[in-house]
Design a protein around this motif. Structure first.
Motif, short mmCIF file in Angstrom:
data_model
loop_
_atom_site.label_atom_id
_atom_site.label_comp_id
_atom_site.label_asym_id
_atom_site.label_seq_id
_atom_site.Cartn_x
_atom_site.Cartn_y
_atom_site.Cartn_z
N ARG A 54 0.54 -1.51 0.24
CA ARG A 54 0.14 0.25 0.11
C ARG A 54 1.21 0.81 0.62
NH1 ARG A 54 -2.36 0.40 4.67
NH2 ARG A 54 -1.27 -1.52 5.55
N ALA A 55 2.06 1.22 0.41
CA ALA A 55 2.33 2.05 0.51
C ALA A 55 4.15 2.88 -0.21
CB ALA A 55 3.03 2.40 2.10
N ARG A 56 4.70 1.37 -0.47
CA ARG A 56 5.45 1.80 -1.17
C ARG A 56 6.85 2.32 -1.03
NH1 ARG A 56 1.40 -0.02 -4.50
NH2 ARG A 56 1.78 -1.68 -5.20
N LEU A 57 6.86 3.06 0.38
CA LEU A 57 7.81 4.31 0.76
C LEU A 57 9.79 3.75 0.18
CD1 LEU A 57 7.17 4.95 4.17
CD2 LEU A 57 6.25 5.83 2.30
N PRO A 58 10.07 5.17 -0.20
CA PRO A 58 11.65 4.78 -0.88
C PRO A 58 12.51 3.61 0.12
CG PRO A 58 11.03 6.88 -0.86
CD PRO A 58 9.92 6.27 0.08
N ASN A 59 12.44 3.98 1.45
CA ASN A 59 13.31 3.02 1.96
C ASN A 59 12.32 1.84 2.78
OD1 ASN A 59 10.52 4.37 4.31
ND2 ASN A 59 11.24 2.76 5.55
N GLN A 60 11.17 1.69 2.43
CA GLN A 60 11.10 0.33 2.08
C GLN A 60 11.69 -0.52 0.55
OE1 GLN A 60 6.94 0.44 2.47
NE2 GLN A 60 6.53 1.11 4.11
N THR A 61 11.61 0.08 -0.31
CA THR A 61 12.46 -0.40 -2.23
C THR A 61 13.52 -0.73 -1.33
OG1 THR A 61 10.49 1.12 -2.72
CG2 THR A 61 12.13 0.25 -3.57
N ALA A 62 14.27 0.29 -1.13
CA ALA A 62 16.19 -0.11 -0.60
C ALA A 62 16.09 -0.87 0.67
CB ALA A 62 16.81 1.24 0.10
N ALA A 63 15.65 -1.12 1.50
CA ALA A 63 15.77 -1.63 2.37
C ALA A 63 15.48 -3.82 1.92
CB ALA A 63 14.45 -1.91 3.78
N LEU A 64 14.47 -3.57 0.87
CA LEU A 64 13.93 -4.80 0.15
C LEU A 64 14.99 -5.76 -0.95
CD1 LEU A 64 10.00 -4.63 -0.75
CD2 LEU A 64 10.79 -6.39 0.70
N ASN A 65 15.84 -4.12 -1.86
CA ASN A 65 16.70 -4.49 -2.79
C ASN A 65 18.33 -4.74 -1.68
OD1 ASN A 65 15.15 -3.97 -5.03
ND2 ASN A 65 15.89 -1.40 -4.71
N ASN A 66 17.76 -4.44 -1.45
CA ASN A 66 19.60 -4.76 0.07
C ASN A 66 19.26 -6.26 0.78
OD1 ASN A 66 20.43 -1.99 -0.10
ND2 ASN A 66 19.85 -0.94 1.18
N LEU A 67 17.58 -6.23 0.56
CA LEU A 67 17.37 -8.00 1.07
C LEU A 67 18.00 -9.15 0.33
CD1 LEU A 67 17.03 -9.37 2.96
CD2 LEU A 67 14.46 -9.49 2.92
N GLN A 68 17.41 -8.60 -1.13
CA GLN A 68 17.68 -9.92 -2.67
C GLN A 68 19.24 -9.57 -2.82
OE1 GLN A 68 14.67 -9.35 -5.89
NE2 GLN A 68 16.33 -9.91 -7.01
N ALA A 69 20.30 -8.95 -2.34
CA ALA A 69 21.19 -9.07 -2.50
C ALA A 69 21.95 -10.02 -1.79
CB ALA A 69 22.14 -7.11 -2.52
N SER A 70 21.26 -10.56 -0.56
CA SER A 70 22.08 -10.95 0.69
C SER A 70 21.43 -12.15 0.00
CB SER A 70 21.88 -10.69 1.56
OG SER A 70 20.32 -10.83 2.73
N VAL A 71 20.64 -12.89 -0.37
CA VAL A 71 19.97 -14.03 -0.65
C VAL A 71 20.77 -14.82 -1.71
CG1 VAL A 71 17.79 -15.09 -0.54
CG2 VAL A 71 18.23 -12.96 0.24
#
Length: 427
Positions: free
Chosen positions: A225-242
């Protein structure tokens, strides 16, 4: 003792009556908990067909006939179950539904509305006829293994990230039963930036849970619902660590859970597609992914998620870029109902926020939510205010209350959420 119902009655007992009449082919209207003309006609037809006094009043005799189950069995020797059934076979079906993430109520061997809704959701997700009954095909699907691993087990290689400044230690919450929602520990005040600098008071701060409380299910519910920039950055960073293998398995599980024709290619795309229709199946996929993450990865994700200054396109995965002087709107922390209920203390600002939110939501939506909440809370009376709802919240005894709150969150507009967050954080 069963309620005596007649035209004009309302509530969960009427909804159960409508379910039973529908399962026996006498009622084709909506399950709306309102004993209207359509329900009255269905009762009269049922009473006449079963040799009862045809008065349109549902008393003990009518309830007994409605709940009578014709004993039929499948080729597997298991009984066909339908609303009103009771016994060990119902408890077995409830446990199988619970294991697959479709049922969150008690294993009580009583086929009520919660069990019927869970079966209907399971049938819909598995391409079965959605009739709310447990027949041969539904039993076979229930007894089949959950979503199978699509690749052999892989060895998880630890990815070492540069140390982050002042990391918050996170201890995973041990629990024998998979837990979707991790409540905020009580007794320790949290500190949250609300746009006012220099707030060093030791008084408890009313805010969303700290970074350590966020789970992937919570995150998906918020991000859709929100798609805030900090949330997108957190998801991208998490994907890089998996690892690639884990991501591929998750994306395939997500595709099955979401009923999509194409596989997602990023966590950002997957979380954007989180929705109420496939929520139960999607929660299973998200729980699986969280179980594969290293403690360092989930701790870093939670820290990134709570960093309001983080944005998309940072040069170093775990180093947020400083933002320009933020406007009052950008400093506002959006708070979800599922976050707010965990820190509710009945403060004046919180009560006002809930009252204002309720006033801004259509009456029909609130009525549907209160019915869901009453069923989730195992109450016979229908709630009438969000303040009462928050007061009655008990995630330990009644975990399905969170599902009801998630449903209401999906009905909120961005304006509803921003106004509620602003009211909630007013001190």
């Amino acid at each position: 003792m069963d309620s005596i119902l007649r035209q004009g009655s309302k509530g969960s007992a009427v909804a159960e009556l409508q379910q039973l009449l529908q399962s026996k082919g006498f009622y084709t209207g909506k399950i709306d908990s309102d004993f209207g003309v359509g329900t009255t006609n269905a009762v009269l037809k049922f009473q006449k067909a079963n040799g009862l006094v045809t008065d349109g009043i549902v008393g003990s005799s009518s309830w007994a006939k409605l709940r009578a189950v014709v004993p039929t069995t499948t080729s597997q020797g298991l009984p066909t179950l339908l609303p009103g059934s009771k016994g060990a076979a119902v408890a077995q079906a409830q446990q199988l539904l619970k294991d697959k993430g479709y049922y969150q109520g008690r294993i009580d061997g009583d086929f009520g509305m919660g069990t019927r809704d869970a079966i209907a959701a399971f049938q819909r997700a598995n391409g079965l006829t959605v009739d709310g009954k447990v027949g041969e095909q539904t039993w076979k699907k229930l007894q089949a293994p959950a979503i199978a691993d699509v690749t052999p087990p892989v060895t998880v290689v630890e990815i070492v990230r540069p140390p982050s400044p002042s990391p918050t230690p996170v201890t995973p919450s041990p629990s024998p039963t998979p837990s979707i929602f991790v409540p905020t520990p009580t007794g320790t005040p949290t500190s949250t930036t609300t746009g006012t600098t220099g707030n060093t008071s030791n008084a408890p701060v009313t805010s969303i849970p700290t970074a350590s409380a966020i789970s992937l299910v919570d995150a998906a519910n918020s991000y859709s619902r929100a798609r805030l920039p900090n949330q997108t950055a957190a998801l991208n960073n998490l994907q890089a660590s998996v690892t690639t293998e884990i991501l591929q398995q998750f994306f395939q599980r997500w595709q099955i859970a979401s009923g999509q024709a194409t596989t997602a290619t990023s966590l950002q795309d997957a979380f954007s597609g989180y929705n109420i229709a496939q929520m139960l199946n999607q929660n299973l996929a998200l729980q699986w992914l969280q179980s594969q993450l290293l403690p360092q990865a989930i701790a870093q994700f939670r820290q990134d998620w709570s960093n309001l200054n983080a944005g998309i396109g940072t040069s170093t995965p775990f180093t947020p870029q400083p933002s320009p002087t933020p406007s009052p709107t950008s400093q506002l922390q959006l708070i979800n109902l599922t976050d707010a209920v965990k820190v509710y203390k009945r403060d004046a600002s919180q009560v006002t926020a809930l009252e204002n939110l309720q006033a801004s939501i259509p009456a029909q939506t609130m009525q549907q939510f209160f019915q869901r909440w009453s069923l989730a809370s195992e109450q016979t009376a229908i709630a009438i205010s969000l303040v009462d709802v928050f007061q009655d919240y008990d995630s330990q005894k009644l975990p399905s209350q969170i599902t009801a709150l998630q449903w209401l969150e999906k009905e909120l507009t961005t304006a509803n959420l921003e106004k509620f967050s602003r009211d909630w954080q007013t001190i």
